[in-house]
Structures are given as structure tokens and as C-alpha cells.
Design an enzyme around this catalytic site. Structure first.
Site, PDB file in Angstrom:
ATOM      1  CG  HIS A  22      72.398 -24.647  24.144  1.00  0.00           C
ATOM      2  ND1 HIS A  22      71.516 -23.896  23.410  1.00  0.00           N
ATOM      3  CD2 HIS A  22      73.446 -23.819  24.435  1.00  0.00           C
ATOM      4  CE1 HIS A  22      71.994 -22.668  23.260  1.00  0.00           C
ATOM      5  NE2 HIS A  22      73.173 -22.603  23.879  1.00  0.00           N
ATOM      6  CD  GLU A  23      76.671 -24.860  26.539  1.00  0.00           C
ATOM      7  OE1 GLU A  23      77.648 -24.547  25.812  1.00  0.00           O
ATOM      8  OE2 GLU A  23      75.866 -24.025  26.988  1.00  0.00           O
TER       9      GLU A  23
END
Length: 342
Positions: free
Chosen positions: A18-19
Site C-alpha cells: 500500500h505504502e
């Protein structure tokens, strides 16, 4: 210990991807990235001395990418707040999108090692209504209707979704046979294991590259539909908030699959990871303040009105949203603990 290892691996993988999505998108559009961190709390170790610092923190329950101008004004050319709306959208959308990608690739592996079922009938069992109504091998189920609501069927997952939505009820089933559409009313019957079924076995597809990719994509879409269905049920009161699982409930589910100690258990654990990843992707992109979807909402409003929104006012909305989300998470965690020890 094995449950702990799997829990950390799953959460870290989902958070990292996600990051990483935010990170790559920010770099692509020239946003200054101050830090890329996996985990929260005190730093365990870190590296990087130039523009971006990279770190791993002690609590594997989150992570972040610290961007210049993300939560306020900045004169920096590389600040997110000074980028064009489409660039902001790309950076904010990339995190949730990468969760979809991770779930899709997990399902590719699962489908490569699993049976792929189709919406084509292979066997119609004696003693069931489908047999009495004249359904035969090779019929392709293309639609099912119950309660006045018709659902198109493109895969076996759609049949599963129909049963989930309608509670395994009687239905009008439409099949395609030799280019002709045939619709019959079929009553479900109780099977030996207690399930209500229509009485047919689906055709099994070979695990070719194409079938695996299509099945993985279809499973991903199925999970997305389940998330929205669950949200609708929560909003309409069909499902109570106490049925929602948080971190404690997820760990308990991971423990159940890991405890099987078989390759099937391993696949079930991966399937849970894929479900969590896609679930996170959907939830994160909803227009809820403090989440990426909430920030995207402000970007869209900014584009429509043709001017920047006061960052202090937007920041206040996100602060309120964050506080409410934290309160909700505490409630869900408390509920999980009660269910676990109740």
C-alpha cells in the site's frame, strides 16, 4: 508462534504494498518524499540520507509515507499541495490500487493450485429439482432470479454471490443451450450436509494460464462485490456492527487457517490475505475523511470549483474523521475480544 509469524507477514506485506504504491506514484510525479516507513511507533532501524529516509518501526500495524505538503501549505516545488489535481489523485489512489494488485497476484497463485469451477453444468444429480426440470450437462447458467431481482451469471462466483444475497432460496435459473435461452423455476433441496442446493456439479476447467488469470481476476471482483454487499447490509441494519472483525478477529481467523497444518490450510491463509488486501483497498478508497478516498474527494471538489480548498479546513475534517475511525476501531477490537473469550 506460527500464527504470530503469519500475522506479521500478512500485515507487513499488505502495508508495504500500500505504502509502496503511494511512494512510487509520488516519485513519478515529482512529490518530495521525506520518509517511507513500515510499522508504527519507535524506529527499529532505518537508512537513507538524501531526500528520503527509509525505516522499519516496532509495531506491524500500520505504516506511512511522509510527503511534503500533504497536510498543509508549502512553498516547496515538490509539495503535494502544489501539484495538479490529477497528480494528487494518482498519488492518493495508488495505495489502494496496489492492494488490489496484491490480492490479484495472491489469487493467481491460489487458482494455480486449486480447482477452477465454471458456470457450466457438468452433472445434474438425481432427486433434485434441476433434474426434474430437464437441465442437462453442458447447460451454461447465465442468469438467476429470486424475489424479482435478476443477477447475471458470468462465473461460478456469481452463483455463490447470488446464494449469499438471497439465502440459498428457490430461483428462476436461465441457461444457454445450443444458442437458446431456457428458464426454469428450481426449488432448492436440503443436502446431506445441511446445505440448501440446486443439485448440480459445475464443470471443472483446466489450470491453463488463461483460465488461472481469468479466475484470479474474477475472484478479486467477487471479493470487491462482497465488501460492498457487507457495507450495504451494515448500513441497512441487516448485519450488526458486532459482526465486523477488527485486528483481533483477523488474527483469530489466521490462527484457524494456519492450524490446519496442510497445503490446503496454507492456501486458505493466502486466500484470507488476499481478501484482507482487497478489503483494505476498497475501504481506503471510500470517501471517508482521513482515508485516501476522503482526500481524493477533496481533490475532485478542488477540480470542480477550480480553486484550492483551505488546507486548515480540510485538515480539520480529516482530524474529525481520524478520531471517529479510531473510536470505531476501539469498538470493533472490544467486540472481537468479547467474541473471542465470550
Amino acid at each position: 508462534m506460527l500464527t504470530l509469524v503469519w500475522t506479521v507477514l500478512i500485515f507487513c506485506a499488505i502495508i508495504f504494498i500500500h505504502e509502496f504504491g503511494h511512494f512510487i506514484a509520488a516519485k513519478l510525479v515529482g512529490v518530495t518524499v521525506h520518509e517511507f516507513s513500515i510499522g508504527m511507533g519507535p524506529k527499529i532501524f532505518g537508512f537513507g540520507k538524501k531526500e528520503t529516509a527509509y525505516s522499519v518501526r516496532i509495531l506491524p500495524i500500520g505504516g506511512f509515507v511522509k510527503l511534503e505538503g500533504e497536510d498543509g501549505e508549502s512553498d516547496d516545488e515538490g509539495a503535494l499541495c502544489n501539484k495538479k489535481p490529477w497528480q494528487k489523485f494518482l498519488v492518493l489512489f495508488a495505495g489502494g490500487f496496489m492492494n488490489f494488485v496484491l490480492g490479484f497476484f495472491i489469487f493467481i497463485f491460489i487458482m494455480s493450485n486449486s480447482v477452477i469451477t465454471s458456470n457450466v453444468i457438468d452433472t445434474v444429480h438425481d432427486g433434485f429439482e434441476m433434474k426434474n426440470q430437464g437441465f442437462i450437462k453442458g447447460d451454461k447458467i447465465i442468469a438467476m432470479e429470486a424475489g424479482g431481482k435478476t443477477q447475471k451469471i458470468r462465473s461460478y462466483n456469481d452463483i455463490t454471490l447470488f446464494n449469499i444475497k438471497n439465502g440459498e432460496t428457490d430461483a428462476n435459473i436461465t441457461v444457454m443451450r445450443n444458442g437458446e435461452k431456457i428458464t426454469k423455476f428450481v426449488k432448492v433441496k436440503m443436502a446431506d450436509d445441511g446445505r440448501k442446493i440446486f443439485g448440480f456439479t459445475p464443470k471443472i476447467l483446466p489450470n491453463t494460464f488463461k483460465n488461472v488469470i481469468v479466475a484470479a481476476f474474477d475472484r478479486s471482483i467477487f471479493v470487491i462485490k462482497l465488501v460492498f454487499l457487507s457495507l450495504w447490509w451494515l448500513a441497512t441494519g441487516k448485519v450488526a456492527l458486532t459482526n465486523v472483525s477488527g485486528p483481533v478477529g483477523i488474527v483469530n481467523e489466521i490462527n484457524s487457517t494456519v492450524s490446519e497444518g496442510t497445503f490446503v490450510g496454507f492456501l486458505n491463509t493466502l486466500s484470507l490475505a488476499g481478501l484482507i488486501s482487497i478489503n483494505l483497498g476498497v475501504m481506503n478508497l471510500l470517501p471517508i475523511p482521513a482515508l485516501d478516498g476522503g482526500r481524493i474527494f477533496f481533490v475532485i471538489v478542488e477540480k470542480i470549483i477550480g480553486r484550492k480548498i483551505n488546507p486548515d479546513k480540510e485538515g480539520f475534517v480529516h482530524f474529525i474523521g481520524f478520531a471517529l475511525l479510531m473510536a470505531f476501531m476501539l469498538f470493533i477490537t472490544f467486540s472481537d475480544v468479547i467474541k473471542l473469550f465470550g
